[in-house]
Design a protein around this motif. Sequence first.
Motif, PDB file in Angstrom:
ATOM      1  N   ASN A 151       0.844  -1.190   0.000  1.00 17.72           N
ATOM      2  CA  ASN A 151       0.000   0.000   0.000  1.00 17.72           C
ATOM      3  C   ASN A 151       0.887   1.251   0.000  1.00 17.72           C
ATOM      4  O   ASN A 151       2.024   1.224   0.463  1.00 17.72           O
ATOM      5  CB  ASN A 151      -0.919  -0.030   1.208  1.00 17.72           C
ATOM      6  CG  ASN A 151      -1.855  -1.225   1.161  1.00 17.72           C
ATOM      7  OD1 ASN A 151      -2.778  -1.268   0.360  1.00 17.72           O
ATOM      8  ND2 ASN A 151      -1.607  -2.227   2.007  1.00 17.72           N
ATOM      9  N   GLY A 152       0.346   2.361  -0.487  1.00 15.98           N
ATOM     10  CA  GLY A 152       1.186   3.527  -0.759  1.00 15.98           C
ATOM     11  C   GLY A 152       1.816   4.148   0.463  1.00 15.98           C
ATOM     12  O   GLY A 152       2.982   4.548   0.437  1.00 15.98           O
ATOM     13  N   TYR A 153       1.065   4.263   1.560  1.00 19.03           N
ATOM     14  CA  TYR A 153       1.597   4.939   2.734  1.00 19.03           C
ATOM     15  C   TYR A 153       1.613   4.040   3.968  1.00 19.03           C
ATOM     16  O   TYR A 153       2.668   3.709   4.485  1.00 19.03           O
ATOM     17  CB  TYR A 153       0.792   6.214   3.009  1.00 19.03           C
ATOM     18  CG  TYR A 153       1.020   7.283   1.974  1.00 19.03           C
ATOM     19  CD1 TYR A 153       2.137   8.102   2.030  1.00 19.03           C
ATOM     20  CD2 TYR A 153       0.132   7.439   0.922  1.00 19.03           C
ATOM     21  CE1 TYR A 153       2.360   9.080   1.071  1.00 19.03           C
ATOM     22  CE2 TYR A 153       0.350   8.411  -0.048  1.00 19.03           C
ATOM     23  CZ  TYR A 153       1.465   9.220   0.031  1.00 19.03           C
ATOM     24  OH  TYR A 153       1.685  10.168  -0.913  1.00 19.03           O
ATOM     25  N   TYR A 154       0.464   3.666   4.470  1.00 22.97           N
ATOM     26  CA  TYR A 154       0.386   2.898   5.716  1.00 22.97           C
ATOM     27  C   TYR A 154      -0.298   1.558   5.469  1.00 22.97           C
ATOM     28  O   TYR A 154      -1.263   1.470   4.707  1.00 22.97           O
ATOM     29  CB  TYR A 154      -0.423   3.666   6.766  1.00 22.97           C
ATOM     30  CG  TYR A 154       0.116   5.034   7.079  1.00 22.97           C
ATOM     31  CD1 TYR A 154       1.173   5.197   7.978  1.00 22.97           C
ATOM     32  CD2 TYR A 154      -0.426   6.167   6.478  1.00 22.97           C
ATOM     33  CE1 TYR A 154       1.674   6.459   8.269  1.00 22.97           C
ATOM     34  CE2 TYR A 154       0.073   7.430   6.762  1.00 22.97           C
ATOM     35  CZ  TYR A 154       1.120   7.572   7.649  1.00 22.97           C
ATOM     36  OH  TYR A 154       1.614   8.812   7.924  1.00 22.97           O
ATOM     37  N   GLY A 155       0.192   0.542   6.163  1.00 21.61           N
ATOM     38  CA  GLY A 155      -0.543  -0.708   6.180  1.00 21.61           C
ATOM     39  C   GLY A 155      -1.814  -0.566   6.996  1.00 21.61           C
ATOM     40  O   GLY A 155      -2.926  -0.804   6.502  1.00 21.61           O
ATOM     41  N   ILE A 156      -1.668  -0.150   8.264  1.00 24.68           N
ATOM     42  CA  ILE A 156      -2.798   0.134   9.149  1.00 24.68           C
ATOM     43  C   ILE A 156      -2.536   1.488   9.794  1.00 24.68           C
ATOM     44  O   ILE A 156      -1.463   1.721  10.349  1.00 24.68           O
ATOM     45  CB  ILE A 156      -2.952  -0.940  10.242  1.00 24.68           C
ATOM     46  CG1 ILE A 156      -3.223  -2.315   9.618  1.00 24.68           C
ATOM     47  CG2 ILE A 156      -4.071  -0.574  11.216  1.00 24.68           C
ATOM     48  CD1 ILE A 156      -3.159  -3.457  10.616  1.00 24.68           C
TER      49      ILE A 156
END
Length: 796
Positions: free
Chosen positions: A292-297
């Motif tokens: 994913n581009g920024y954060y997983g969670i």
Amino acid sequence: MYFKKFLFCLSIFFLFFFISGASASTFYVNESWNVDDIQDLINDESVNLTGLHFNNTGSGFYNSISLDITRALNITCDIGVTLSGLSDFTEYAFYVLSDNVSITGFTITGYFTGVIAESINNLEIIGNNILNNFDMIDIRDSNNVTIDNNEINNAENNGISISSSSNLSISNNNISNMGSYGIFLDEVNNTNITKNNIKYNDEGIRIDSSNNNNVSNNNITDNTNNGMTIDETNNIEISNNNIKNNDNDGVDIFSSNNIDITNNNIEDNKESGIVLDEVKNAKIKNNKIKNNGYYGIRSGSSDKLTISHNTIENDGDTGISLSDSNNTIITDNFIRNHEYSGISADDSINLTINNNNITNSGTAMYLGNINNGTIKNNIIKNNENCGINIDYTKLVKITNNIIDRTNNGIYIGEAVDTNITNNTITNTESDAISLDSSVQSIINNNIIKNFGDYGIYLDKPSDVFILYNFLFDNKKTGTGIYLENSCYNNIRYNTISNCYDGIYVNGFINNVMYNQVKNNYNGIRVDGDTNTVSYNNVFNCSYEGITLISGMDNKLLKNNISNCRYGIVSNDVAIIKNNILNNNKVGMSIEGGMAWITNNTVKKSTYGIKSYLGSLIANNNKISSVVYGIYSESNQNEIYKNTIKATAYGIKILGSDNSIKKNIISGSKIGINIKGNKNKIFKNKIKSKNFGINIIGHQNSLTRNIANGNKYNGIIILGNNNKIAKNTLNKNKYHGIKLVGDKNVILSNNVKIRGIKVNGDKNTVSKNKLGKTKGKDSIHRLCIRGYKNIVKRNTN
């Protein structure tokens, strides 16, 4: 027209009735029927109508059909039947206003809304192809609705829109190319959304203000906004979905409670995998979250989260990010390959991070402004910048973690009540554990190996306990424990080996106690005031065992120091009851200030005690097997009650105003050797090989010393205005006293066999006991050369 068609249908009805009762209530219509004909049929209460079937007798097209379904009906059609509202963009194909309706098999196109249902129960919409409408399916205030196996494609607004309803099943549908939501639920309860393919929409699924819903086994991909958005919703389970390639986030959840996100694949979303904001009681478990581009969670302003057993990898920024999230448990996750952090948390309370495997990220774990946190049993390897980075925290426990191959192992900045215990930290390029401006912390029982700069580094620490740690550096370039600008800290029971400096302390009122410091270049180094270094074992250091660089009122107490080049190097310090053994150069080296050296044992060094610039108070020390017992190049030393066994000099002083008294000196060539003025040598017992006391200087006082049996002289003095009184200097091979100088007083000494030899002027030699001798010794009893010497009342 309707009557003729009705008679035709009725005759068909009776034909089928007599042949078979199976379709007795089903009416058949064809393309020749217009909307009014069909609506009149539905509205005719005199007709026993339970089924309505649309025949394909030619084109299959029914234009501008818009029906209000006001009775229970099973509405079906032949293959290829299309209801089209394109001619005048009709409002709807079916408006369901009755319970127990099913709509099956149609192609519905060109309507404002394909199917509307309002305030009904028991509706089925199955196997339809609904396309090119503004809205596709709109359900309002209804219960027990099934929407299954439909093709829903290309709407300007929503695919399936449901509001104020309950007990719905939305399954096996293909929903694509919606201008807004693929599925939209508002105030909907007890709904199952399963096995749908939802793609190429603005947003895949949105659920608002709903309860007790399940979203499972769906493919939610390639949407231009979020894959799924949940807002103000309670008790939702999101499981076994494939959520991929969405242009914003995979799953967004806002202001919701009791969320269960399990066994999903959430991959390749442009922003984040899962986003929680103002969420309470959420469980995120067994998901695969990656790329994913920024954060997983990412979670903000949330409470009571459990994030467990997930695989989170290759997200652009951070694997798990928390902000203002309380009572969170992050456990048993596999997290790797994140540019910034594996786990990041800010402004949160009651955080537990356990049993995670975090690898190949910038920083494995960053925590800022955390109150009450536990970081336990994590495996943290191959992270570029830092294993665990904590700032502005309180009551954080870091225990039983394995941290390997990173720049910094654990960094703590401006923290209170941090407990770092039972961690194994290896192969750090810079520091294994680093605390900056932290107080009331414990660093306990950690294993630290192979660090580049420091094993444990503390800058501006206060009330920190460093206990029972094992530090080993196979490169021998770093410092084991380093404290800068420190106060009120305790370094105890640590084992430190193979470092450049074992322990370095800069500050005041620190305690360094009970440590094993071995095989380092330097053992313990202290710079500051009122520090205590006690009960340490320091051995096999290449250079200095214990060093006090500068400061006042420091204490070195009951340390064991052996096999170093210099045992103790210090200034302005109290050195008490230390055992200093086998140091090949100097046992104790004093290089400034005032040192109080008492009750120490020094063995097997070149110098027992050596002072360059500082003054000594040295008493009750036992110094043996040395070349020089006590050596000083300074003034105002007080050296008393020491027992010294040296081969060259028992005490050698190059300085003035020294007090040397009540020492026991044996085995040396010269017992006491002084070059200086105004020294006081009192009540020393000397048994040396060559000279008992050798003085070069003026105004020295030598009284009540015992120096018998020397190869040369008991006392030899070169200087003026010295006083030699009440000394016992018997059985020396040459003279008991030999003096070269003027205005000296030699008084009441006991000098037998060979007495006194003076070469100088205006000396006074009186009341000395010279003893009775025979032969050639008798001519040496009193030898005076010079002018105006006074020699009187000397006796046998």
